[in-house]
Design an enzyme around this catalytic site. Structure first.
Site, PDB file in Angstrom:
ATOM      1  N   LYS A  50      11.975  -1.866 -12.169  1.00  0.00           N
ATOM      2  CA  LYS A  50      11.212  -2.953 -12.784  1.00  0.00           C
ATOM      3  C   LYS A  50      11.197  -2.861 -14.309  1.00  0.00           C
ATOM      4  O   LYS A  50      10.931  -3.863 -14.983  1.00  0.00           O
ATOM      5  CB  LYS A  50       9.784  -2.963 -12.236  1.00  0.00           C
ATOM      6  CG  LYS A  50       9.695  -3.143 -10.718  1.00  0.00           C
ATOM      7  CD  LYS A  50      10.458  -4.349 -10.225  1.00  0.00           C
ATOM      8  CE  LYS A  50      10.214  -4.648  -8.746  1.00  0.00           C
ATOM      9  NZ  LYS A  50      10.804  -3.649  -7.851  1.00  0.00           N
ATOM     10  N   TYR A 264       7.657  -4.816   6.646  1.00  0.00           N
ATOM     11  CA  TYR A 264       7.665  -4.326   5.271  1.00  0.00           C
ATOM     12  C   TYR A 264       6.792  -3.091   5.146  1.00  0.00           C
ATOM     13  O   TYR A 264       5.646  -3.085   5.608  1.00  0.00           O
ATOM     14  CB  TYR A 264       7.158  -5.417   4.335  1.00  0.00           C
ATOM     15  CG  TYR A 264       7.016  -4.960   2.898  1.00  0.00           C
ATOM     16  CD1 TYR A 264       8.102  -4.986   2.044  1.00  0.00           C
ATOM     17  CD2 TYR A 264       5.799  -4.481   2.421  1.00  0.00           C
ATOM     18  CE1 TYR A 264       7.992  -4.548   0.727  1.00  0.00           C
ATOM     19  CE2 TYR A 264       5.675  -4.047   1.109  1.00  0.00           C
ATOM     20  CZ  TYR A 264       6.769  -4.083   0.276  1.00  0.00           C
ATOM     21  OH  TYR A 264       6.646  -3.641  -1.012  1.00  0.00           O
ATOM     22  N   TYR A 290      11.677   0.764  -0.266  1.00  0.00           N
ATOM     23  CA  TYR A 290      12.850   0.032  -0.741  1.00  0.00           C
ATOM     24  C   TYR A 290      14.127   0.857  -0.638  1.00  0.00           C
ATOM     25  O   TYR A 290      14.980   0.602   0.204  1.00  0.00           O
ATOM     26  CB  TYR A 290      12.636  -0.432  -2.192  1.00  0.00           C
ATOM     27  CG  TYR A 290      11.601  -1.517  -2.312  1.00  0.00           C
ATOM     28  CD1 TYR A 290      11.950  -2.867  -2.227  1.00  0.00           C
ATOM     29  CD2 TYR A 290      10.255  -1.199  -2.501  1.00  0.00           C
ATOM     30  CE1 TYR A 290      10.997  -3.863  -2.328  1.00  0.00           C
ATOM     31  CE2 TYR A 290       9.289  -2.190  -2.604  1.00  0.00           C
ATOM     32  CZ  TYR A 290       9.668  -3.520  -2.516  1.00  0.00           C
ATOM     33  OH  TYR A 290       8.726  -4.498  -2.609  1.00  0.00           O
TER      34      TYR A 290
END
Length: 332
Positions: A50, A264, A290
Site C-alpha cells: 500500500k 476472505y 493475501y
C-alpha cells in the site's frame, strides 16, 4: 505514459529487490524458477504494497489541503495500518472504518494490525458489519468531521482507485528496468488480487510498456467472474488516468478463484502450507490473508503444470506479515 507529471510524495525512493528462490523452487520439483518481487520491504510501518499506492493518494490529499485522512478495510487491514502510518508521517489525523467481514472477528485487544492501530495513535476506529456500504460509512464520518471544522480526505479501501493504482503502474516500470539490468527474462507474473488496485496497476503497466508478460491474479475473496470485472473496470480507469486512453484490453486480466477457501481472511490448509514452505526454504514471511493465499495459488499452478516447464515466474509479495500474529492458533 509519463508518470513524472503525476504528483506523489516520494515514499518510494529505491526499487525493492527481485529475489531468486532456488530452495523454494526445488521444494516444488524444480518445474519452474520462482522469483519474488519483495514489496514487503517497502518503507512504511512494517512494509507492504500500500505504500506505493499511498505515495500518490497522500499527494492528492495534501493537494486538497486535508488535515484528516479517513480510510477503511477489514479488521486486520494492512492498508489501514500503512495509511495510518503515513498519515502520522504527514502530520495528519487518521480515522479508520473497519468492516467485520467475519462476524465476531474484531477484537480490540488482538495482536497483529489491531495492536499497531492503537500503537500508532489512530484517532478513532468505527467497526461496521460485513456487507456494509463502506463508502457511505466513510462519508458519514467525514460529514461529522466537517461539522467540527476538519478537512477530511477519504482514501478508498486498499487505496484502490485510479490514483492509488498508479503506484503499481510505476512498479511495473520498475520491474521491467530491473529485469533488463539483471538480464532476467520473466515468462509469467502472479499477484494477489483483492481490492484490485495492485493487480490493475501491474496489468496496466505491463500493457503500457508492451512487456509481453502475462499477469495472473489469485483471488482472496470474490469469484473469478466478479474479480475479473472489478480488475478490468479499475484497469481501464487507471489506464485513462496515466494517459493510455482507451487502450487497455480485457484479455490482459486473468484471475483464479480456487484458493479463497471458506471466505476472505479465513484460513485454508493450502495457505498454511504456502506460508510454512516459503518460511522454511527461503526465510521469507507471507501473510495469511493475501500473499499466503496467492502463494498457495502459485504452488498449485506449478504442480498442475499451468506454467511451461523451466519458465521464470515472478511472484509479487505484497507484505502484510504483521497479520500473522493474529493467526497464532492457525499455525500451531
Amino acid at each position: 505514459m509519463n508518470l513524472a507529471i503525476l504528483p506523489r510524495r516520494g515514499y518510494v525512493q529505491h526499487p525493492t529487490p527481485i529475489e531468486a528462490c532456488p530452495a523454494f523452487s526445488r521444494a516444488l520439483g524444480n518445474k519452474v524458477n520462482i522469483f519474488i518481487k519483495r514489496d514487503d520491504l517497502l518503507p512504511g510501518c512494517a512494509g507492504g504494497n500500500k505504500t506505493r499506492k499511498l505515495d500518490f493518494s497522500m499527494a492528492d490529499a495534501v493537494a486538497h489541503k486535508a488535515d484528516t485522512i479517513i480510510t477503511c478495510g477489514a479488521v486486520q487491514s494492512n492498508h489501514c495500518r500503512l495509511t495510518l502510518a503515513w498519515a502520522v508521517k504527514e502530520g495528519l489525523d487518521c480515522h479508520l472504518v473497519l468492516e467485520e467481514r467475519v462476524s465476531g472477528s474484531y477484537k480490540p485487544e488482538a495482536s497483529g494490525n489491531n495492536f499497531l492501530f492503537n500503537l500508532l495513535g489512530v484517532k478513532s476506529i468505527t467497526v461496521v458489519p460485513g456487507g456494509s456500504d463502506m463508502p457511505g460509512e466513510m462519508e458519514k464520518l467525514a460529514a461529522r468531521l466537517r461539522a467540527n471544522g476538519r478537512t477530511p480526505y477519504i482514501i478508498p479501501g486498499g487505496a484502490s482507485n485510479a490514483i492509488g493504482a498508479t503506484g503499481y503502474v510505476a512498479c511495473a516500470q520498475e520491474i521491467l528496468q530491473q529485469l533488463f539490468e539483471m538480464g532476467l527474462p520473466i515468462h509469467h507474473m502472479v499477484v494477489p488480487s483483492g481490492s484490485a488496485g495492485t493487480h490493475a496497476g501491474i496489468a496496466v503497466g505491463m500493457v503500457g510498456n508492451n512487456a509481453g508478460i502475462p499477469v495472473s491474479g489469485i483471488n482472496v475473496s470474490r469469484t473469478k467472474t466478479d474479480q475479473e470485472q472489478l480488475v478490468r473496470k479499475l484497469a481501464r480507469a487507471t489506464a485513462d488516468h496515466v494517459g493510455m486512453k482507451g487502450t487497455f484490453p480485457d484479455d490482459a486480466v486473468t484471475c483464479f478463484d480456487g484458493y479463497v477457501g471458506p471466505g476472505y481472511s479465513l484460513p485454508t490448509d493450502s495457505m498454511v502450507e504456502a506460508v510454512k514452505l516459503l518460511a522454511r526454504t527461503e526465510g521469507i514471511l507471507l501473510d495469511p490473508v493475501y500473499s499466503g493465499k496467492a502463494m498457495a495459488g502459485l504452488i498449485d499452478l506449478v504442480r498442475s503444470g499451468y506454467f511451461t516447464e523451466g519458465a521464470n515466474v515472478l511472484f509479487l509479495h505484497t507484505g502484510g506479515s504483521p497479520a500473522l500474529y493474529a493467526y497464532l492458533e492457525t499455525f500451531r
